[in-house]
Scaffold this motif. Sequence first.
Motif, PDB file in Angstrom:
ATOM      1  N   ASN A   1      43.437  43.530  48.464  1.00 11.97           N
ATOM      2  CA  ASN A   1      42.857  42.378  47.622  1.00 11.97           C
ATOM      3  C   ASN A   1      42.564  43.239  46.250  1.00 11.97           C
ATOM      4  O   ASN A   1      41.644  44.210  46.184  1.00 11.97           O
ATOM      5  N   GLU A   2      43.157  42.800  45.299  1.00 19.88           N
ATOM      6  CA  GLU A   2      42.985  43.525  44.019  1.00 19.88           C
ATOM      7  C   GLU A   2      41.631  43.605  43.545  1.00 19.88           C
ATOM      8  O   GLU A   2      41.204  44.528  42.913  1.00 19.88           O
ATOM      9  N   ALA A   3      40.826  42.532  43.337  1.00 18.47           N
ATOM     10  CA  ALA A   3      39.159  42.340  42.804  1.00 18.47           C
ATOM     11  C   ALA A   3      38.645  43.409  43.638  1.00 18.47           C
ATOM     12  O   ALA A   3      37.718  44.158  43.233  1.00 18.47           O
ATOM     13  N   LEU A   4      38.819  43.392  45.001  1.00 21.07           N
ATOM     14  CA  LEU A   4      37.950  44.275  45.805  1.00 21.07           C
ATOM     15  C   LEU A   4      38.318  45.595  45.544  1.00 21.07           C
ATOM     16  O   LEU A   4      37.334  46.594  45.283  1.00 21.07           O
ATOM     17  N   GLN A   5      39.531  46.032  45.683  1.00 22.58           N
ATOM     18  CA  GLN A   5      39.950  47.236  45.165  1.00 22.58           C
ATOM     19  C   GLN A   5      39.558  48.100  44.005  1.00 22.58           C
ATOM     20  O   GLN A   5      39.399  49.023  43.777  1.00 22.58           O
ATOM     21  N   PHE A   6      39.629  47.030  42.976  1.00 17.29           N
ATOM     22  CA  PHE A   6      39.167  47.587  41.765  1.00 17.29           C
ATOM     23  C   PHE A   6      37.810  47.912  41.685  1.00 17.29           C
ATOM     24  O   PHE A   6      37.458  49.063  41.158  1.00 17.29           O
ATOM     25  N   LYS A   7      36.841  47.159  42.170  1.00 14.04           N
ATOM     26  CA  LYS A   7      35.402  47.791  42.172  1.00 14.04           C
ATOM     27  C   LYS A   7      35.484  49.015  43.054  1.00 14.04           C
ATOM     28  O   LYS A   7      34.516  49.655  42.507  1.00 14.04           O
TER      29      LYS A   7
ATOM     30  N   ASP B   1      28.304  49.205  29.467  1.00 14.02           N
ATOM     31  CA  ASP B   1      29.746  48.983  29.278  1.00 14.02           C
ATOM     32  C   ASP B   1      30.346  48.575  30.722  1.00 14.02           C
ATOM     33  O   ASP B   1      31.232  47.909  31.166  1.00 14.02           O
ATOM     34  N   LEU B   2      29.786  49.738  31.871  1.00 15.81           N
ATOM     35  CA  LEU B   2      30.440  49.770  33.115  1.00 15.81           C
ATOM     36  C   LEU B   2      29.801  48.419  33.878  1.00 15.81           C
ATOM     37  O   LEU B   2      30.532  47.592  34.444  1.00 15.81           O
ATOM     38  N   LEU B   3      28.562  47.929  33.464  1.00 15.54           N
ATOM     39  CA  LEU B   3      28.204  46.865  34.238  1.00 15.54           C
ATOM     40  C   LEU B   3      28.800  45.593  33.877  1.00 15.54           C
ATOM     41  O   LEU B   3      29.175  45.002  34.817  1.00 15.54           O
ATOM     42  N   MET B   4      29.139  45.356  32.739  1.00  9.90           N
ATOM     43  CA  MET B   4      30.034  44.369  32.205  1.00  9.90           C
ATOM     44  C   MET B   4      31.444  44.311  32.631  1.00  9.90           C
ATOM     45  O   MET B   4      31.970  43.191  33.159  1.00  9.90           O
ATOM     46  N   GLU B   5      31.948  45.560  32.832  1.00 14.53           N
ATOM     47  CA  GLU B   5      33.444  45.540  33.281  1.00 14.53           C
ATOM     48  C   GLU B   5      33.356  45.173  34.907  1.00 14.53           C
ATOM     49  O   GLU B   5      34.064  44.378  35.302  1.00 14.53           O
ATOM     50  N   LEU B   6      32.550  45.527  35.790  1.00 12.11           N
ATOM     51  CA  LEU B   6      32.262  45.549  37.041  1.00 12.11           C
ATOM     52  C   LEU B   6      32.028  43.779  37.126  1.00 12.11           C
ATOM     53  O   LEU B   6      32.218  43.338  37.837  1.00 12.11           O
ATOM     54  N   TYR B   7      31.105  43.419  36.311  1.00  8.17           N
ATOM     55  CA  TYR B   7      30.702  41.892  36.395  1.00  8.17           C
ATOM     56  C   TYR B   7      31.846  41.169  36.264  1.00  8.17           C
ATOM     57  O   TYR B   7      31.874  40.102  36.717  1.00  8.17           O
ATOM     58  N   ALA B   8      32.492  41.479  35.362  1.00  7.50           N
ATOM     59  CA  ALA B   8      34.043  40.506  34.838  1.00  7.50           C
ATOM     60  C   ALA B   8      34.702  40.717  36.193  1.00  7.50           C
ATOM     61  O   ALA B   8      35.261  39.481  36.468  1.00  7.50           O
ATOM     62  N   ASN B   9      35.055  41.807  36.892  1.00 10.08           N
ATOM     63  CA  ASN B   9      35.644  41.690  38.064  1.00 10.08           C
ATOM     64  C   ASN B   9      34.971  40.924  39.220  1.00 10.08           C
ATOM     65  O   ASN B   9      35.446  40.410  40.031  1.00 10.08           O
ATOM     66  N   GLU B  10      33.689  40.928  39.098  1.00 14.82           N
ATOM     67  CA  GLU B  10      32.944  40.414  40.098  1.00 14.82           C
ATOM     68  C   GLU B  10      33.074  38.864  40.184  1.00 14.82           C
ATOM     69  O   GLU B  10      33.196  38.156  41.178  1.00 14.82           O
ATOM     70  N   GLU B  11      33.121  38.021  38.770  1.00 13.57           N
ATOM     71  CA  GLU B  11      33.556  36.820  38.820  1.00 13.57           C
ATOM     72  C   GLU B  11      34.688  36.431  39.339  1.00 13.57           C
ATOM     73  O   GLU B  11      35.053  35.378  40.124  1.00 13.57           O
ATOM     74  N   VAL B  12      35.786  37.366  39.248  1.00 15.38           N
ATOM     75  CA  VAL B  12      37.204  37.151  39.792  1.00 15.38           C
ATOM     76  C   VAL B  12      37.165  36.938  41.097  1.00 15.38           C
ATOM     77  O   VAL B  12      37.506  35.969  41.958  1.00 15.38           O
ATOM     78  N   TYR B  13      36.305  37.948  41.742  1.00 15.26           N
ATOM     79  CA  TYR B  13      36.050  38.340  43.464  1.00 15.26           C
ATOM     80  C   TYR B  13      35.624  36.950  43.758  1.00 15.26           C
ATOM     81  O   TYR B  13      35.751  36.345  44.830  1.00 15.26           O
ATOM     82  N   THR B  14      34.241  36.749  43.109  1.00 15.90           N
ATOM     83  CA  THR B  14      33.446  35.592  43.671  1.00 15.90           C
ATOM     84  C   THR B  14      34.257  34.185  43.788  1.00 15.90           C
ATOM     85  O   THR B  14      34.186  33.530  44.580  1.00 15.90           O
ATOM     86  N   HIS B  15      34.985  33.890  42.716  1.00 16.76           N
ATOM     87  CA  HIS B  15      35.637  32.522  42.646  1.00 16.76           C
ATOM     88  C   HIS B  15      36.753  32.676  43.681  1.00 16.76           C
ATOM     89  O   HIS B  15      36.992  31.688  44.397  1.00 16.76           O
ATOM     90  N   ALA B  16      37.283  33.489  43.897  1.00 18.74           N
ATOM     91  CA  ALA B  16      38.237  33.936  45.005  1.00 18.74           C
ATOM     92  C   ALA B  16      37.788  33.639  46.350  1.00 18.74           C
ATOM     93  O   ALA B  16      38.730  32.963  47.227  1.00 18.74           O
ATOM     94  N   LEU B  17      36.748  33.964  46.627  1.00 19.57           N
ATOM     95  CA  LEU B  17      35.929  33.749  47.854  1.00 19.57           C
ATOM     96  C   LEU B  17      35.354  32.358  48.073  1.00 19.57           C
ATOM     97  O   LEU B  17      35.433  31.945  49.226  1.00 19.57           O
TER      98      LEU B  17
END
Length: 321
Positions: free
Chosen positions: A127-133, A223-239
């Motif tokens: 999973n791309e979003a999971l692997q990203f984080k 900056d890291l937090l916002m980068e991770l949160y943006a990815n977390e939005e993708v991951y959360t919507h997918a699940l």
Amino acid sequence: MTENYIAINWNEIEDQVDKATWEKLTEQFWLDTRIPLSNDLDDWRQMSSDEHYLVGHVFGGLTLLDTLQSQDGMSSLKEQTRTQHEEAVLNNIEFMESVHAKSYSSIFETLNTPDEIDEIFNWTNQNEALQFKAQRINQVYQKGTALQKKIASVFLETFLFYSGFYTPLYYLGHNKLNNVAEIIKLILRDESVHGTYIGYKFQLGFNELSDAEQDKLKMWMYDLLMELYANEEVYTHALYDQMGWSESVLTFIRYNANKALMNLGQDPLFPDGADDVNPIVMNGISTTTSNHDFFSQVGNGYRLGQVEVMEDEDYNYGLND
């Protein structure tokens, strides 16, 4: 002439927080094998296929993150410690992260078929979003400074895990999968200590920096937090979109992102507070909502001394206790 190897001396403590944390962690030691997960099978059989998918895949994601923390996270933090006792505490954390990862496999073994388990792990590993984080945090572990590694670890423990924790806490609030939830509450109790201890160690180093160095690191941190949160939005919507829970989960994630920043001694970023989080899920965080201690279902013989119930304020583990 080689330098003498130094034995660790627990009778001479440089930092009392090391000793307090060691005692807290060893006091609350547990293993997944003593939780009767099979008692949740009746609940599981009554749940829909969408619910089965969600539970399996959020736990797959948590397994990946615990694997990262046990295999790479703690070993990277041990490269720069202030005391020998700190390294001992990190050894304890490293082991318990492996216990957490194994616990999810115990849940899979109880609730899922072999084919379903294979599908969950295939999804987890691709999973791309999971692997990203996982890869973004590990990038910091491999190449970051000592303080950046601590930031990444706290973000993982106090922020990124919580998109997965939402699900079992939600079902606990609806009196479903109670034994699965017992494992999650034990994990939460551990993570609350891990995140605040490493955050405390971060603050010691951060306070030694110049104002300019602090400002630079804080900019990197947010900056890291916002980068991770943006990815977390993708991951959360997918699940969670299929269940209609995504916005509620994202509120919970933002709330815990603020908790992570507070563990690091920094100002919260998001406006979300405890009152904004689904109250059923917030109730699940505090084990005082349960009428029994963690081990009552398996008998008093498993108690290793008196197991304390985690109070609501213990969600922010008090290092000065």
